[in-house]
Scaffold this active site. Structure first.
Site, PDB file in Angstrom:
ATOM      1  N   GLY A 521       0.864  -1.177   0.000  1.00  0.00           N
ATOM      2  CA  GLY A 521       0.000   0.000   0.000  1.00  0.00           C
ATOM      3  C   GLY A 521       0.900   1.226   0.000  1.00  0.00           C
ATOM      4  O   GLY A 521       2.111   1.107   0.156  1.00  0.00           O
ATOM      5  N   GLU A 591     -11.009  -7.633   7.494  1.00  0.00           N
ATOM      6  CA  GLU A 591     -11.234  -9.039   7.155  1.00  0.00           C
ATOM      7  C   GLU A 591     -10.298  -9.419   6.015  1.00  0.00           C
ATOM      8  O   GLU A 591      -9.904  -8.558   5.213  1.00  0.00           O
ATOM      9  CB  GLU A 591     -12.689  -9.268   6.737  1.00  0.00           C
ATOM     10  CG  GLU A 591     -13.071  -8.586   5.450  1.00  0.00           C
ATOM     11  CD  GLU A 591     -14.525  -8.870   5.053  1.00  0.00           C
ATOM     12  OE1 GLU A 591     -14.917 -10.037   4.969  1.00  0.00           O
ATOM     13  OE2 GLU A 591     -15.252  -7.883   4.825  1.00  0.00           O
ATOM     14  N   GLU A 594      -9.238 -13.724   0.525  1.00  0.00           N
ATOM     15  CA  GLU A 594      -8.274 -14.708   0.053  1.00  0.00           C
ATOM     16  C   GLU A 594      -7.844 -14.510  -1.397  1.00  0.00           C
ATOM     17  O   GLU A 594      -6.712 -14.808  -1.753  1.00  0.00           O
ATOM     18  CB  GLU A 594      -8.846 -16.129   0.204  1.00  0.00           C
ATOM     19  CG  GLU A 594      -9.076 -16.577   1.634  1.00  0.00           C
ATOM     20  CD  GLU A 594     -10.385 -16.052   2.205  1.00  0.00           C
ATOM     21  OE1 GLU A 594     -11.059 -15.233   1.549  1.00  0.00           O
ATOM     22  OE2 GLU A 594     -10.730 -16.460   3.333  1.00  0.00           O
ATOM     23  N   GLY A 596      -7.612 -11.716  -3.161  1.00  0.00           N
ATOM     24  CA  GLY A 596      -6.977 -10.435  -3.487  1.00  0.00           C
ATOM     25  C   GLY A 596      -7.848  -9.532  -4.347  1.00  0.00           C
ATOM     26  O   GLY A 596      -9.080  -9.631  -4.333  1.00  0.00           O
ATOM     27  N   SER A 597      -7.206  -8.681  -5.136  1.00  0.00           N
ATOM     28  CA  SER A 597      -7.986  -7.691  -5.873  1.00  0.00           C
ATOM     29  C   SER A 597      -8.597  -8.303  -7.140  1.00  0.00           C
ATOM     30  O   SER A 597      -8.039  -9.216  -7.756  1.00  0.00           O
ATOM     31  CB  SER A 597      -7.152  -6.461  -6.179  1.00  0.00           C
ATOM     32  OG  SER A 597      -6.007  -6.859  -6.874  1.00  0.00           O
ATOM     33  N   ASP A 637     -13.207   6.349  -6.642  1.00  0.00           N
ATOM     34  CA  ASP A 637     -12.143   5.550  -7.252  1.00  0.00           C
ATOM     35  C   ASP A 637     -12.616   4.105  -7.399  1.00  0.00           C
ATOM     36  O   ASP A 637     -11.904   3.167  -7.056  1.00  0.00           O
ATOM     37  CB  ASP A 637     -10.875   5.637  -6.398  1.00  0.00           C
ATOM     38  CG  ASP A 637      -9.630   5.195  -7.167  1.00  0.00           C
ATOM     39  OD1 ASP A 637      -9.730   4.993  -8.394  1.00  0.00           O
ATOM     40  OD2 ASP A 637      -8.570   5.048  -6.548  1.00  0.00           O
TER      41      ASP A 637
HETATM   42  P1  AMP Z   1      -4.501  -1.242  -0.812  1.00  0.00           P
HETATM   43  O1  AMP Z   1      -3.472  -0.398  -0.150  1.00  0.00           O
HETATM   44  O2  AMP Z   1      -5.793  -1.291  -0.049  1.00  0.00           O
HETATM   45  O3  AMP Z   1      -4.705  -0.919  -2.259  1.00  0.00           O
HETATM   46  O4  AMP Z   1      -3.931  -2.770  -0.769  1.00  0.00           O
HETATM   47  C1  AMP Z   1      -2.828  -3.172  -1.576  1.00  0.00           C
HETATM   48  C2  AMP Z   1      -2.981  -4.646  -1.919  1.00  0.00           C
HETATM   49  O5  AMP Z   1      -2.995  -5.433  -0.726  1.00  0.00           O
HETATM   50  C3  AMP Z   1      -4.285  -4.974  -2.653  1.00  0.00           C
HETATM   51  O6  AMP Z   1      -4.186  -4.799  -4.034  1.00  0.00           O
HETATM   52  C4  AMP Z   1      -4.475  -6.450  -2.286  1.00  0.00           C
HETATM   53  O7  AMP Z   1      -3.712  -7.261  -3.130  1.00  0.00           O
HETATM   54  C5  AMP Z   1      -3.898  -6.515  -0.872  1.00  0.00           C
HETATM   55  N1  AMP Z   1      -4.980  -6.374   0.114  1.00  0.00           N
HETATM   56  C6  AMP Z   1      -5.452  -5.230   0.660  1.00  0.00           C
HETATM   57  N2  AMP Z   1      -6.441  -5.491   1.523  1.00  0.00           N
HETATM   58  C7  AMP Z   1      -6.607  -6.830   1.531  1.00  0.00           C
HETATM   59  C8  AMP Z   1      -7.505  -7.728   2.216  1.00  0.00           C
HETATM   60  N3  AMP Z   1      -8.442  -7.260   3.062  1.00  0.00           N
HETATM   61  N4  AMP Z   1      -7.405  -9.053   1.980  1.00  0.00           N
HETATM   62  C9  AMP Z   1      -6.455  -9.507   1.101  1.00  0.00           C
HETATM   63  N5  AMP Z   1      -5.599  -8.712   0.436  1.00  0.00           N
HETATM   64  C10 AMP Z   1      -5.664  -7.397   0.639  1.00  0.00           C
END
Ligand code: AMP
Length: 874
Positions: A521, A591, A594, A596-597, A637
């Site tokens: 992130g 939460e 599993e 991912g995105s 977004d």
């Molecule tokens: P973000 O900063 O929220 O964009 O998160 C970066 C990446 O971390 C995302 O693209 C996912 O691959 C992973 N990620 C974030 N939140 C979760 C979650 N709740 N469960 C699993 N993977 C996550």
């Protein structure tokens, strides 16, 4: 040398008879013993016939526990027929039984001179009777269960090494119907020691499942399952009658139905326990008790709701989850009529009065006099006429409501002016006066705007205001539904840590175990791990960390996401478990999803899902977005990369925040007006003049719909942002993804209406997708192969979509696409020829990647459809 084989056997117990304290034997909970020879300390009293056959002897078992054993070893004599019969075993309620035998058996090869007489098996038999027949015994009445042979026999040498080779055999008996039975062991010349005999039946033991208790149950016969009805545990009610099946193996199978904890109770370890003080639960259900909302309390366990603190109120009909607030003041005051000496005013009743309003107090004074003298009036209704005023004078006025609990807060000061003297205003119709009137109007407007800005600033910086008043100003402009909570912008709090603690639970870092890094992130790594809260089950979580060396602003922005997420509670919105702010690293715990995105998940599983599965995912996203728009939250977004997928393919909206989300998004680009925007996903009005609303979120939803149906293809492929803005502005739209159902493509087009009020609301999108799920046949008509589908929502004006009349026009439309060069090698004479271009043809001209191949084939089909059926939005 000792040649008496019988004596070898007798050595066995002596070898092992050094006394070691006994320890209790634990049997599986689903086995009920009817006979256990090990449990008997004295003689068992079984019948042995003839008397020189089986002998009862004391010994120790493999754990050196004292036991009674039976041994026989007449291996040198022919025609052995030695019987041993147990006592009568009452059957109880069971029909099927298990006999577990533990025994040692001497290998005949290891005994000299016994060829022909020594055996290595014995027989197990049973006899059913309705009563105990004492010592009365007849061989022929017994039925054979099985011949028992040893898996392991022992030799003299083994004994010398003190290796005990104990065999365990289990045999089934039944179904039996008489009241009891005997077992018998027939020896025909073996050297055997029965170390233990256990007879048991299986039952499904008492258990708790889905908040229902199921009693000890004995299976009926060897074939069928027994259906058992459960009883709801204390303080719970049946949702659907709880049932389970008991198998013949004593296992509980297929739990159906469940009970729900009553209001005031929550599920803990399969029981319903009272909510703790400070918590409440107002409804039946298996959700946890909730913490009392702000400015409310519950001193007792088992509370159904929390009472308001002194001087705080909850309006009648407000849900128990609503915070208690101070009485809200009268806010909207309107001037109805003004004359020289009087003014008529009306106002709206406060949203949350602290009881029934008895009357209103109206206080007013001349502005110049600065409250040194004022007048007070009372009104029963929401309007009043103030008489006896001075002409052409500015007045300030405040109104407050009175209830049985006292006065509410005063409204902000409201200014009004009486009309000028009529002599002056009527007599003068000259242009000069008109000019003066216009200038005064302009001045008033300017003053109002200034006042508005000042009030706005004051509101944003006020510490004392209640969060509900600090609503986002860029809300969706939709009418807020009564009873639906409204999103509170954490940035309106002067102290952001107050917001985070209002909406997010503080977790103790010791409850969190980090397993591995799963993503990156903007503020630090995203890890997967586990959260174990006291008296709760351990759950898998995602942990976002704030890397060291952060500034105050970064910490604030990082935690703002938790303050926003913590306000949401919906199955399609990522759930916040809590935050760690009191120790380092600062963490946001959610939460765990599993898969991912969504974008990378779809690319990984290209073409692997059914239409219904894809629509199911889309429905989830739409439902999450409906919830957000009802709350007055605009996402800004929404894109497949910001949707997370769990192991059940449930899609949840994530990535919350304000400017920070766009700052972090690698897709976001600076616009000419400043600020970063993910161009490809954003509605034209939001790009042009930052008009972000739920309608602009609906546009983005259309793009997500396209991403999903094309399995993670990049919208507008490699076109530059500038080209995308231009093309969209000119009315061009993305073509249908390959094999895209016509109805879904139509929905995309509806979401991409230029006029934002014509786009579907999320509620409509959810209902359209629900209809598709109920009628999956409608997914079979694809957009690429048919004429344009019937409009689902609105009749779009075709003038909005420019026609692409010729092949050249279309090729021009494609000019910014990355594979354009490839077409220089394809000779085409008509649309038909092009439309029939296959991925194989494309390979021949050097387009080898699957993504561009799909894109080109799909676009060609769209072109084909366009030329056959009229203008096609591309
Ligand atoms: P973000 O900063 O929220 O964009 O998160 C970066 C990446 O971390 C995302 O693209 C996912 O691959 C992973 N990620 C974030 N939140 C979760 C979650 N709740 N469960 C699993 N993977 C996550």
């Amino acid at each position: 040398m000792d040649c008496n084989p019988r004596s070898h056997l007798y050595i066995l117990p002596l070898l092992l008879s050094f006394v070691i304290p006994a320890f209790p034997i634990i049997y599986p909970p689903n086995e009920v013993n009817l006979l256990d020879s090990k449990a008997s300390q004295g003689e068992l009293g079984w019948i042995s016939y003839p008397s020189h056959g089986w002998e009862e002897i004391s010994g120790v078992d493999e754990h050196y526990t004292p036991i009674r054993t039976f041994q026989v070893c007449n291996v040198m004599e022919y025609s052995q027929n030695n019987w041993l019969r147990t006592n009568w075993i009452p059957r109880q309620s069971a029909q099927k039984f298990y006999v577990e035998l533990k025994f040692t058996l001497r290998d005949c090869n290891s005994i000299p001179l016994v060829l022909g007489t020594c055996k290595e098996t014995f027989n197990l038999l049973y006899l059913e009777t309705d009563d105990d027949q004492g010592s009365h015994f007849r061989e022929h009445q017994f039925s054979k269960i099985d011949t028992i042979a040893a898996d392991e026999s022992f030799t003299q040498m083994d004994l010398g090494d003190r290796i005990l080779k104990l065999n365990t055999e289990v045999r089934e008996v039944g179904p039996l119907s008489k009241k009891g039975f005997y077992l018998a062991f027939q020896d025909v010349g073996a050297c055997v020691a029965l170390v233990s005999v256990r007879v048991y039946f299986k039952k499904c033991p008492y258990t708790l499942r889905n908040l229902a208790s199921f009693p000890d149950t004995v299976p009926m016969d060897s074939q069928s399952l027994v259906e058992v009805k459960g009883s709801c545990v204390n303080h719970s009610k049946e949702e659907e009658p709880p049932r389970m099946y008991c198998s013949t193996e004593g296992e509980w199978l297929v739990p159906i139905g469940k009970c729900l904890c009553n209001a005031g109770y929550e599920e803990r370890s399969n029981t319903c326990q009272m909510c703790r003080a400070g918590f409440y639960k107002s409804t039946l259900g298996n959700m946890e008790c909730s913490k009392c909302p702000p400015h409310s309390f519950s001193y007792h366990e088992g509370s159904l709701h929390c009472g308001c603190e002194k001087n705080y109120f909850r309006a009648e009909g407000d849900p128990a989850s609503m915070a208690c607030t101070p009485p809200s003041p009268v806010t909207v005051i309107k001037k109805e009529k003004t004359s020289r000496n009087s003014v008529s005013l009306s106002w709206q009743q406060p949203e949350r009065p602290n009881g029934i309003i008895l009357d209103y107090e109206i206080k007013y004074y001349e502005k110049e006099e600065q409250e040194t003298s004022y007048t007070i009036l009372r009104a029963r209704g929401c309007n009043v006429t103030l008489n006896g005023l001075k002409p052409n004078t500015a007045y300030l006025l405040q109104i407050r409501a009175r209830t049985a609990a006292g006065y509410g807060a005063s409204s902000p000061s409201f200014q009004f002016e009486t009309s000028p003297d009529s002599a002056f205003s009527i007599s003068s119709e000259s242009s000069q006066v008109v000019l003066i009137a216009i200038s005064s109007a302009v001045a008033i407007i300017l003053l109002t705007v200034l006042l508005y800005i000042l009030i706005g600033r004051f509101c944003c910086h006020s510490k004392t205001k209640h969060p509900d008043e600090k609503r986002l100003h860029f809300g969706n402009g939709h009418l807020r539904l009564p009873g639906i909570r409204t999103y509170v912008d954490p940035h309106t709090y002067e102290d952001p840590s107050q917001a985070v603690h209002e909406f997010a639970k503080e977790l103790d870092a010791s409850c969190i175990a980090i397993d591995k890094v799963v993503g990156a992130g903007e503020f630090g790594e995203v890890c997967s791990g586990r959260l174990k809260l006291p008296s709760k089950k351990e759950i898998c979580v995602a942990i976002k960390t704030l890397k060291g060396g952060y500034t105050d602003k970064q910490r604030r922005d990082f935690l703002a996401e938790a303050s926003i997420m913590g306000q949401f509670d919906h199955p399609n919105i990522i759930r916040l478990e809590g935050v760690v702010t009191r120790s380092k690293p600062v963490m946001i715990v959610t939460e765990y999803m599993e898969n991912g995105s969504l974008d990378s998940f779809l690319r990984k599983h290209d073409a692997q899902f059914t239409g219904i599965q894809l629509v199911g995912m889309l429905r989830g996203i739409a439902s999450g977005m409906k919830y957000l728009s009802d709350m007055g939250y605009v996402h800004r977004d929404l894109a497949a990369r910001n949707i997370l997928v769990n192991s059940n393919l449930v899609c949840k909206v994530s990535d919350f925040g304000l400017s920070r989300v766009l700052e972090d998004d690698p897709e976001a680009a600076y616009t000419t007006r400043g600020g970063k925007i993910p161009i490809r996903w954003t509605a034209p009005e939001a790009i042009a003049y930052r008009k972000f609303t739920s309608a602009s979120d609906a546009w983005s939803y259309g793009i997500v719909l396209w991403e999903v149906m094309s399995y993670g293809e990049r919208p507008y492929w490699e076109m530059s942002n500038q080209d995308v803005i231009k093309a969209v502005d000119e009315g061009y739209r993305l073509p249908p993804p390959m094999d895209c159902p016509a109805t879904l493509y139509q929905l995309m087009l509806d979401c991409w209406q230029k006029e934002r009020n014509n786009r579907p609301k999320f509620e409509q999108i959810v209902s359209i997708l629900d209809k598709l799920i109920r009628n999956p046949g409608s997914l079979k008509i694809t957009a690429n192969t048919t004429s344009r589908p019937a409009n689902l929502l609105l009749d779009r004006s075709s003038s909005e979509v420019p026609s692409m009349g010729t092949m050249d026009d279309w090729m021009d439309g494609m000019r910014t696409l990355p594979c354009k060069e490839a077409f220089s090698g394809v000779s085409y004479s008509s649309c038909d020829t092009l439309a029939k271009t296959s991925t194989e043809d494309l390979k021949k001209v050097g387009v080898t990647n699957v993504g561009p191949q799909k894109k080109i084939v799909s676009s060609l089909k769209a072109l084909d459809s366009h030329t056959k059926n009229g203008p096609v939005p591309v």
